[in-house]
Design a protein around this motif. Structure first.
Motif, short mmCIF file in Angstrom:
data_model
loop_
_atom_site.label_atom_id
_atom_site.label_comp_id
_atom_site.label_asym_id
_atom_site.label_seq_id
_atom_site.Cartn_x
_atom_site.Cartn_y
_atom_site.Cartn_z
N ALA A 71 8.42 -1.99 12.12
CA ALA A 71 7.87 -3.31 11.81
C ALA A 71 6.82 -3.66 12.86
O ALA A 71 6.97 -3.33 14.04
N GLU A 72 5.76 -4.31 12.40
CA GLU A 72 4.68 -4.72 13.30
C GLU A 72 4.27 -6.15 12.98
O GLU A 72 4.40 -6.61 11.83
N LEU A 73 3.75 -6.84 13.98
CA LEU A 73 3.23 -8.19 13.80
C LEU A 73 1.87 -8.27 14.46
O LEU A 73 1.75 -8.13 15.68
N CYS A 90 3.56 0.70 2.95
CA CYS A 90 3.43 -0.51 3.77
C CYS A 90 3.57 -1.75 2.90
O CYS A 90 2.92 -1.85 1.85
N VAL A 91 4.40 -2.66 3.33
CA VAL A 91 4.54 -3.97 2.68
C VAL A 91 4.23 -5.02 3.73
O VAL A 91 4.89 -5.07 4.78
N SER A 92 3.23 -5.85 3.46
CA SER A 92 2.79 -6.82 4.47
C SER A 92 2.68 -8.21 3.86
O SER A 92 2.47 -8.37 2.66
N LYS A 116 0.84 -1.19 0.00
CA LYS A 116 0.00 0.00 0.00
C LYS A 116 0.88 1.25 0.00
O LYS A 116 1.89 1.31 0.69
N LEU A 117 0.46 2.24 -0.77
CA LEU A 117 1.15 3.53 -0.83
C LEU A 117 0.11 4.63 -0.75
O LEU A 117 -0.78 4.71 -1.61
N LYS A 118 0.21 5.48 0.28
CA LYS A 118 -0.77 6.53 0.50
C LYS A 118 -0.09 7.84 0.88
O LYS A 118 0.99 7.85 1.47
N GLN A 119 -0.74 8.93 0.54
CA GLN A 119 -0.34 10.25 1.02
C GLN A 119 -1.16 10.55 2.26
O GLN A 119 -2.39 10.50 2.24
N ASP A 120 -0.49 10.86 3.36
CA ASP A 120 -1.17 11.17 4.62
C ASP A 120 -0.69 12.54 5.08
O ASP A 120 0.29 12.66 5.81
N GLY A 121 -1.39 13.58 4.63
CA GLY A 121 -0.95 14.94 4.93
C GLY A 121 0.37 15.23 4.25
O GLY A 121 0.51 15.06 3.04
N THR A 158 4.16 -6.57 8.92
CA THR A 158 4.10 -5.35 8.11
C THR A 158 5.32 -4.48 8.36
O THR A 158 5.65 -4.18 9.51
N ALA A 159 5.98 -4.10 7.28
CA ALA A 159 7.06 -3.11 7.35
C ALA A 159 6.51 -1.80 6.79
O ALA A 159 5.98 -1.78 5.67
N THR A 160 6.61 -0.73 7.57
CA THR A 160 6.05 0.56 7.19
C THR A 160 7.15 1.60 7.13
O THR A 160 7.92 1.76 8.08
N ILE A 161 7.21 2.32 6.01
CA ILE A 161 8.18 3.41 5.84
C ILE A 161 7.42 4.72 5.78
O ILE A 161 6.45 4.86 5.03
#
Length: 238
Positions: free
Chosen positions: A225-227, A174-176, A163-168, A233-236
């Motif tokens: 990183a989250e589980l 996110c790659v999960s 997923k790729l989003k603009q947040d403000g 999920t790895a989030t940048i």
């Protein structure tokens, strides 16, 4: 016994400088060793490929040759990774920051994953916003994306998403992926060098996500990183 003012600070500064110098020297040695390994490995792989094309092997010898080529490729990958790692840790090349349409590069990288996704019948969930532009070094960004995809390829059990989003003012990538055994993963250690979820596998060196973290730090980005249940999920944040 009395010490001059700032004595402790001066000692700490000297020790820090000495450590950095030793670290740089070690990196140079490792880089040299990795470079020396790459040339004969490349040559030996070429000879093995020539033997394979000769058509004069029995089925059993062809099987042995295939194993030898697989091990050779694995050693070459490790050598290349160590070589790249030492360049990154020692500052490497100067960053060439330019405007990049992230969605386009990310889509290309995701499409390159088609073969293993189709072969393993992986469910996918891709949600990539078009037109998101960022300032980045294209070489660093490409390496980050490739390492994230490579990690997903190694450990995905049945589902993979990007997923790729603009947040403000922030861009969120996110790659999960689902993993078969979440109890074997220590999510707090995934960005440590040489950490692998299953050390028994020969799927890599354990440097992929560590390099992602180093490159994100260099670009001024954050990564976490989250589980959740069995979804990693790895989030940048850019």
């Amino acid at each position: 016994m009395t010490f001059p003012p700032n004595y402790a600070t001066d000692i700490q500064r000297e020790l820090g400088a000495e450590y950095e110098e030793q670290k740089k020297q070690l990196g140079t040695v490792i880089s040299g060793i990795s470079h020396d390994f790459r040339t004969p490995l490349t040559a030996s792989l070429g000879y093995l490929q020539m033997i394979g094309k000769s058509g004069e092997l029995s089925d059993k010898n062809a099987e042995y040759l295939g194993i030898a080529m697989q091990k050779n490729r694995y050693l070459k990958v490790l050598s290349d990774e160590f070589f790249e790692l030492t360049k990154i840790e020692n500052g490497g090349e100067e960053l060439n920051i330019e405007k990049i349409i992230l969605g386009n590069l990310l889509t290309e990288t995701v499409l390159e994953q088609h073969s293993w996704i189709a072969e393993r019948n992986i469910r996918t969930d891709f949600d990539i916003d078009d037109g998101i532009m960022i300032q980045a070094d294209v070489h660093c960004l490409t390496r980050i994306l490739n390492n994230l995809m490579s990690n997903a390829q190694k450990y995905t059990s049945d589902s993979f998403g990007v997923k790729l989003k603009q947040d403000g003012n922030c861009v969120v990538l996110c790659v999960s992926n689902t993993i078969a055994d979440s109890t074997s993963l220590d999510v707090d250690r995934v960005f440590e060098p040489f950490y692998r979820m299953d050390a028994r596998t020969e799927g890599g060196s354990g440097l992929g996500l560590y390099v992602v973290k180093l490159l994100c730090d260099r670009l001024g980005w954050s990564v976490k990183a989250e589980l959740n249940d069995n979804v990693f999920t790895a989030t940048i944040l850019i």
